[in-house]
Design a protein around this motif. Sequence first.
Motif, PDB file in Angstrom:
ATOM      1  N   GLN A 283       0.827  -1.198   0.000  1.00 46.73           N
ATOM      2  CA  GLN A 283       0.000   0.000   0.000  1.00 46.73           C
ATOM      3  C   GLN A 283       0.869   1.258   0.000  1.00 46.73           C
ATOM      4  N   ILE A 284       1.906   1.241   0.832  1.00 52.07           N
ATOM      5  CA  ILE A 284       2.778   2.416   0.967  1.00 52.07           C
ATOM      6  C   ILE A 284       3.619   2.623  -0.290  1.00 52.07           C
ATOM      7  N   LYS A 285       4.215   1.562  -0.809  1.00 51.78           N
ATOM      8  CA  LYS A 285       5.198   1.722  -1.892  1.00 51.78           C
ATOM      9  C   LYS A 285       4.592   1.615  -3.292  1.00 51.78           C
ATOM     10  N   GLU A 286       3.579   0.767  -3.468  1.00 48.75           N
ATOM     11  CA  GLU A 286       3.025   0.579  -4.813  1.00 48.75           C
ATOM     12  C   GLU A 286       1.834   1.481  -5.096  1.00 48.75           C
ATOM     13  N   VAL A 287       1.028   1.751  -4.069  1.00 48.35           N
ATOM     14  CA  VAL A 287      -0.173   2.563  -4.276  1.00 48.35           C
ATOM     15  C   VAL A 287       0.101   4.028  -3.979  1.00 48.35           C
ATOM     16  N   GLU A 288       0.622   4.301  -2.780  1.00 44.99           N
ATOM     17  CA  GLU A 288       0.838   5.689  -2.362  1.00 44.99           C
ATOM     18  C   GLU A 288       2.170   6.266  -2.834  1.00 44.99           C
ATOM     19  N   ARG A 289       3.098   5.381  -3.179  1.00 46.63           N
ATOM     20  CA  ARG A 289       4.463   5.803  -3.567  1.00 46.63           C
ATOM     21  C   ARG A 289       5.076   6.706  -2.484  1.00 46.63           C
ATOM     22  N   ALA A 290       4.862   6.310  -1.234  1.00 51.98           N
ATOM     23  CA  ALA A 290       5.342   7.092  -0.087  1.00 51.98           C
ATOM     24  C   ALA A 290       6.669   6.529   0.427  1.00 51.98           C
ATOM     25  N   ARG A 291       7.251   7.198   1.435  1.00 56.39           N
ATOM     26  CA  ARG A 291       8.515   6.757   2.008  1.00 56.39           C
ATOM     27  C   ARG A 291       8.276   5.602   2.979  1.00 56.39           C
ATOM     28  N   ILE A 292       9.313   4.784   3.147  1.00 58.83           N
ATOM     29  CA  ILE A 292       9.169   3.567   3.954  1.00 58.83           C
ATOM     30  C   ILE A 292       8.956   3.878   5.431  1.00 58.83           C
ATOM     31  N   SER A 293       9.302   5.083   5.869  1.00 57.90           N
ATOM     32  CA  SER A 293       9.086   5.482   7.272  1.00 57.90           C
ATOM     33  C   SER A 293       7.614   5.383   7.657  1.00 57.90           C
ATOM     34  N   GLU A 294       6.720   5.464   6.662  1.00 58.85           N
ATOM     35  CA  GLU A 294       5.280   5.347   6.938  1.00 58.85           C
ATOM     36  C   GLU A 294       4.946   3.997   7.557  1.00 58.85           C
ATOM     37  N   TYR A 295       5.724   2.971   7.225  1.00 59.47           N
ATOM     38  CA  TYR A 295       5.432   1.624   7.723  1.00 59.47           C
ATOM     39  C   TYR A 295       5.452   1.597   9.248  1.00 59.47           C
ATOM     40  N   ALA A 296       6.454   2.228   9.844  1.00 59.98           N
ATOM     41  CA  ALA A 296       6.577   2.219  11.316  1.00 59.98           C
ATOM     42  C   ALA A 296       5.442   2.970  11.988  1.00 59.98           C
ATOM     43  N   LYS A 297       4.840   3.905  11.269  1.00 60.26           N
ATOM     44  CA  LYS A 297       3.713   4.654  11.833  1.00 60.26           C
ATOM     45  C   LYS A 297       2.433   3.830  11.837  1.00 60.26           C
ATOM     46  N   ARG A 298       2.383   2.819  10.973  1.00 60.61           N
ATOM     47  CA  ARG A 298       1.142   2.070  10.799  1.00 60.61           C
ATOM     48  C   ARG A 298       1.163   0.675  11.418  1.00 60.61           C
ATOM     49  N   VAL A 299       2.360   0.153  11.688  1.00 66.00           N
ATOM     50  CA  VAL A 299       2.464  -1.219  12.202  1.00 66.00           C
ATOM     51  C   VAL A 299       3.042  -1.180  13.617  1.00 66.00           C
ATOM     52  N   ALA A 300       2.275  -1.649  14.576  1.00 66.77           N
ATOM     53  CA  ALA A 300       2.708  -1.645  15.968  1.00 66.77           C
ATOM     54  C   ALA A 300       3.960  -2.488  16.157  1.00 66.77           C
ATOM     55  N   GLY A 301       4.934  -1.939  16.881  1.00 65.39           N
ATOM     56  CA  GLY A 301       6.163  -2.663  17.176  1.00 65.39           C
ATOM     57  C   GLY A 301       7.254  -2.496  16.134  1.00 65.39           C
ATOM     58  N   ALA A 302       6.924  -1.952  14.958  1.00 70.17           N
ATOM     59  CA  ALA A 302       7.931  -1.758  13.904  1.00 70.17           C
ATOM     60  C   ALA A 302       8.786  -0.537  14.217  1.00 70.17           C
ATOM     61  N   GLU A 303      10.057  -0.589  13.830  1.00 70.36           N
ATOM     62  CA  GLU A 303      10.990   0.517  14.073  1.00 70.36           C
ATOM     63  C   GLU A 303      11.492   1.081  12.751  1.00 70.36           C
ATOM     64  N   TYR A 304      11.629   2.419  12.711  1.00 69.87           N
ATOM     65  CA  TYR A 304      12.231   3.059  11.538  1.00 69.87           C
ATOM     66  C   TYR A 304      13.582   3.647  11.932  1.00 69.87           C
ATOM     67  N   HIS A 305      14.594   3.437  11.083  1.00 68.55           N
ATOM     68  CA  HIS A 305      15.929   3.957  11.347  1.00 68.55           C
ATOM     69  C   HIS A 305      16.421   4.738  10.127  1.00 68.55           C
ATOM     70  N   GLU A 306      16.933   5.923  10.375  1.00 65.25           N
ATOM     71  CA  GLU A 306      17.525   6.717   9.295  1.00 65.25           C
ATOM     72  C   GLU A 306      18.793   6.027   8.774  1.00 65.25           C
ATOM     73  N   GLY A 307      19.029   6.186   7.478  1.00 59.69           N
ATOM     74  CA  GLY A 307      20.250   5.625   6.881  1.00 59.69           C
ATOM     75  C   GLY A 307      20.038   4.209   6.396  1.00 59.69           C
ATOM     76  N   CYS A 308      19.933   4.039   5.082  1.00 62.28           N
ATOM     77  CA  CYS A 308      19.591   2.719   4.541  1.00 62.28           C
ATOM     78  C   CYS A 308      20.691   1.677   4.758  1.00 62.28           C
ATOM     79  N   ALA A 309      21.954   2.105   4.861  1.00 64.00           N
ATOM     80  CA  ALA A 309      23.051   1.141   5.017  1.00 64.00           C
ATOM     81  C   ALA A 309      22.984   0.402   6.351  1.00 64.00           C
ATOM     82  N   GLY A 310      22.286   0.971   7.328  1.00 66.86           N
ATOM     83  CA  GLY A 310      22.173   0.332   8.636  1.00 66.86           C
ATOM     84  C   GLY A 310      21.432  -0.986   8.616  1.00 66.86           C
ATOM     85  N   ILE A 311      20.725  -1.267   7.532  1.00 63.68           N
ATOM     86  CA  ILE A 311      19.947  -2.508   7.459  1.00 63.68           C
ATOM     87  C   ILE A 311      20.837  -3.741   7.562  1.00 63.68           C
TER      88      ILE A 311
END
Length: 450
Positions: A283-311
């Motif tokens: 929904q976030i990436k294919e429909v809304e074309r939004a940033r992945i940080s939205e995922y952490a706002k919508r899914v309980a317990g999920a964490e968002y971290h700045e900097g893609c290399a940290g993955i």
Amino acid sequence: MQFKSAYLQGVYDSVCKRNPHEPEFLQAVGEVLESFEPVVEKRPDIVEKGVIDRMVEPERMIMFRVSWVDDNGKVQVNRGYRVQFNSAIGPYKGGCRFHPSVNLSIIKFLGFEQTFKNSLTTLPMGGGKGGSDFNPKGKSDNEIMRFCQSFMTELAKHIGPDTDVPAGDIGVGAREVGYMFGQYKRLRNEFTGVLTGKGLTFGGSLARTEATGYGLLYFTEEMLNCMKNDSIKGKTIVVSGSGNVAIYATEKATELGGKVVAMSDSDGYVFDANGIDLDVMKQIKEVERARISEYAKRVAGAEYHEGCAGIWGVKCDVALPCATQNELDGESANKLIANGVIAVAEGANMPCTPEAINAFHSNGVLYAPGKASNAGGVAVSGLEMSQNSMRYSWSFDEVDEKLKGIMKNIFHASYDAAKEFGLNDNIMAGANIAGFLKVAAAMIAQGVAY
């Protein structure tokens, strides 16, 4: 780079001299030539016929201006590219990439890699690549349409169903392919399979959208099964990126019993210990074309971290880099190794740096190069070409089954070539050699004037 073979050293030095400001292309050539050390020892005819000398030079490079008008009525100018690298085994085949980072070096590296990748599929496709430094992000549909039409107005002079068949890549999805196909059809007054990745209503293939991601997992599953007597089931997985490849790699990994706990975009990454909720991510990436940080706002317990290399610091059993070239360096590789990773398979083109690859090989981590493990997309593009030629369509399950068979065959061709040339479990070298030998045989048969 230093080679044991004086011949290979001479080829590489010549490439460096001719292309001094093209680091991505030089990196790709160096990595491939390194694999050919045992080949030139066993096959002096390849040296005598100058096959490798010819293979590192594109058959044709096209660079052109793309002028278009934005929504404010202002004229914009971008640069377009098409590199037709090698047509020994079939018409040039490879995607078009629209991204600000696109330059001749990147397009040449991609076209060079595509030659081996297409060969590995066993389908009759040569290697090519194209694109532009145009950035579709933030553009309206009308702006993207006008750009694609301008881009295709020039590109149409150089392509065709039996000459060169482009497809999508980063920044080029179904929307962009549709606009380009429409312009090609107007200019040529013909309906042919000149582009792949088309919509299902006008010649596209079922399973093309899923193909690269699904194929990546079919390859990884076969690699684990053959080399570790293991499988994806029960594994914790990290997938970089959140575009088409990453999303469908995550989908298939989940189907096979794995748990994907992290995904990323160019800003940062999300970690979800419960496993990525793919419906939310789509929904976030294919429909809304939004940033992945939205995922952490919508899914309980999920964490968002700045900097893609940290993955790459996230603990996992299997890592699937699916974002872009050189995203996983030596430092990141060592983090993965310290956290117990057992396999790394590339969903993007050349996402691992040479330092990272050396670290994986030195520590017994299974490593699958993109030219083998992400060949599913172009494999189904080849199947789309076949369907277009027949004016016929296969079902999703038929295409998926063919894809699975192709990916398993690519693994075994790579694995067997590595063994044949004394390279043990080096799948990267095996893939390079297996892809190369088919192209080399065709080039020799067609004569030096080719």
